[in-house]
Design a protein around this motif. Structure first.
Motif, PDB file in Angstrom:
ATOM      1  N   SER A 185       0.844  -1.027   0.055  1.00 28.71           N
ATOM      2  CA  SER A 185      -0.269   0.522  -0.144  1.00 28.71           C
ATOM      3  C   SER A 185       0.915   1.110   0.149  1.00 28.71           C
ATOM      4  O   SER A 185       1.929   1.062   0.149  1.00 28.71           O
ATOM      5  N   GLU A 201       0.443  -1.367   3.975  1.00 32.38           N
ATOM      6  CA  GLU A 201      -0.313  -3.180   4.521  1.00 32.38           C
ATOM      7  C   GLU A 201       0.023  -3.521   3.542  1.00 32.38           C
ATOM      8  O   GLU A 201       0.076  -3.499   2.503  1.00 32.38           O
ATOM      9  N   ARG A 273      -8.674   2.386  11.066  1.00 30.81           N
ATOM     10  CA  ARG A 273      -8.737   2.597   9.203  1.00 30.81           C
ATOM     11  C   ARG A 273      -9.060   4.272   9.083  1.00 30.81           C
ATOM     12  O   ARG A 273      -9.094   4.579   8.020  1.00 30.81           O
ATOM     13  N   TYR A 284      -6.735   5.362   5.567  1.00 32.14           N
ATOM     14  CA  TYR A 284      -6.574   4.113   5.516  1.00 32.14           C
ATOM     15  C   TYR A 284      -7.979   3.796   4.207  1.00 32.14           C
ATOM     16  O   TYR A 284      -8.064   2.768   3.736  1.00 32.14           O
ATOM     17  N   GLN A 285      -8.546   3.985   4.939  1.00 29.90           N
ATOM     18  CA  GLN A 285     -10.098   3.847   4.376  1.00 29.90           C
ATOM     19  C   GLN A 285     -10.674   4.195   3.159  1.00 29.90           C
ATOM     20  O   GLN A 285     -11.171   4.060   2.453  1.00 29.90           O
ATOM     21  N   TRP A 287      -8.846   5.271   1.092  1.00 30.15           N
ATOM     22  CA  TRP A 287      -7.923   4.140  -0.086  1.00 30.15           C
ATOM     23  C   TRP A 287      -8.365   2.483  -0.169  1.00 30.15           C
ATOM     24  O   TRP A 287      -8.239   2.542  -1.435  1.00 30.15           O
ATOM     25  N   HIS A 288      -8.647   2.365   0.946  1.00 26.17           N
ATOM     26  CA  HIS A 288      -9.437   1.127   0.407  1.00 26.17           C
ATOM     27  C   HIS A 288     -10.760   1.090  -0.437  1.00 26.17           C
ATOM     28  O   HIS A 288     -10.454  -0.067  -0.861  1.00 26.17           O
ATOM     29  N   GLU A 289     -11.270   2.478  -0.249  1.00 26.30           N
ATOM     30  CA  GLU A 289     -11.924   2.708  -1.291  1.00 26.30           C
ATOM     31  C   GLU A 289     -12.145   2.793  -2.258  1.00 26.30           C
ATOM     32  O   GLU A 289     -12.802   2.301  -3.601  1.00 26.30           O
ATOM     33  N   LYS A 291      -9.393   1.717  -4.084  1.00 27.97           N
ATOM     34  CA  LYS A 291      -8.961   0.591  -4.662  1.00 27.97           C
ATOM     35  C   LYS A 291     -10.696  -0.094  -5.251  1.00 27.97           C
ATOM     36  O   LYS A 291     -10.493  -0.924  -6.345  1.00 27.97           O
TER      37      LYS A 291
END
Length: 309
Positions: A185, A201, A273, A284-285, A287-289, A291
């Motif tokens: 990440s 991550e 997150r 982080y949240q 970035w996760h969304e 992706k």
């Protein structure tokens, strides 16, 4: 890496009883059994072959991780029954036996695999290893060494699928953004009450990087991951920093989630997150969304009517 097919067979039709595991076109075979099922295991002809084994159970001194003992034998069942009577190895609750379907593993092969398994597990540092030091590698022809290393590679692939992670190598993270691999990440940072930490991550694990600092005095309301922080201190992975009131991480440390890593840094409950952020301010949240959005079609809908259901 190309895909692999692992075939699991529940011997008695129950997931908690004896199971066998094989990889297509691999000569190895893994048999996993609860300690309570040794009498049932003894009915199987192949457990009297030459092979290696892993005794696994909760570490009596640290319930947050497993204890493991590795061994080998000309007759694996004989070794297991001996360990079952050994009070110094009372910790184990499950066992993984590794044999060859073509019966080509010799005593020397077994000793080689045992030595390498102990070395790999010690380097991974995910469990307490009861063997102490690894025995020396026996002399083997060059071709046999290559065969055994391939055998080990397949075993490292299979054991996590069966719930054993003690051979998984430590993930290594980088600080520089231009050195990031496809498995990593962006670099996340957490600056809270004077503590400064960096993390990435990698392959599903949240790695807080060596040199990060963590608050020493815990909040009164702290409930999550306190035992984990105490474990890290006891193992010498969190030590006193030159900065009063703070610990410093002596190595990269893998956590199960951003919140676990954040709680250790914060010495208090925290939503990792949203607390971990990139230098640009992306959480982080977010970035996760982002992706996830790249692989979900724009017209995606969770309305069942869109699928005709």
């Amino acid at each position: 890496m190309s895909g692999k097919t692992i075939r699991l067979y529940l011997v008695n039709g129950l997931p908690t009883d004896i199971l066998t595991a094989e990889i297509i076109n691999w000569t190895g075979k893994v048999i996993v059994t609860p300690r309570s099922q040794l009498a049932e295991l003894a009915k199987r002809e192949e457990v009297r072959r030459t092979g290696v084994y892993c005794l696994v159970g909760p570490d009596p001194e640290n319930a947050l991780r497993d204890a493991v003992y590795f061994g080998e034998g000309d007759n694996v069942l004989t070794r297991l029954t001996a360990h079952d009577r050994d009070e110094t190895k009372d910790f184990w609750t499950r066992c993984a036996l590794v044999i060859s379907k073509d019966q080509n593993i010799t005593k020397s092969h077994g000793r080689y695999l045992e030595s390498r398994l102990i070395s790999i597990a010690n380097q991974a540092d995910r469990s307490k290893i009861h063997n102490g030091t690894a025995p020396p590698l026996p002399p083997l022809p060059e071709s046999d060494v290559a065969d055994m290393e391939y055998f080990l590679g397949q075993l490292q692939l299979m054991l996590p699928v069966l719930g054993f992670n003690f051979l998984q190598p430590k993930p290594k993270a980088t600080l520089r953004g231009d050195d990031v691999s496809a498995d990593e990440s962006p670099l996340f940072e957490l600056n809270v009450v004077g503590a400064q930490a960096k993390a990435r991550e990698i392959k599903g694990e949240f790695i807080v990087l060596k040199g990060s600092t963590a608050r020493k005095e815990g909040l009164k309301s702290w409930t999550s991951y306190k035992a984990l922080r105490d474990q890290l201190v006891e193992e010498g992975k969190l030590v006193d920093s030159s900065q009063p009131g703070f610990f410093v991480l002596m190595d990269d440390i893998a956590f199960s989630s951003p919140s676990a890593g954040g709680a250790v840094v914060n010495a208090g409950n925290i939503n990792g997150r949203t607390a971990w952020k990139t230098e640009a301010g992306e959480t982080y949240q977010e970035w996760h969304e982002r992706k996830l959005a790249k692989v979900i079609p724009d017209d995606y809908s969770d309305d069942d009517s869109s699928t005709g259901l």
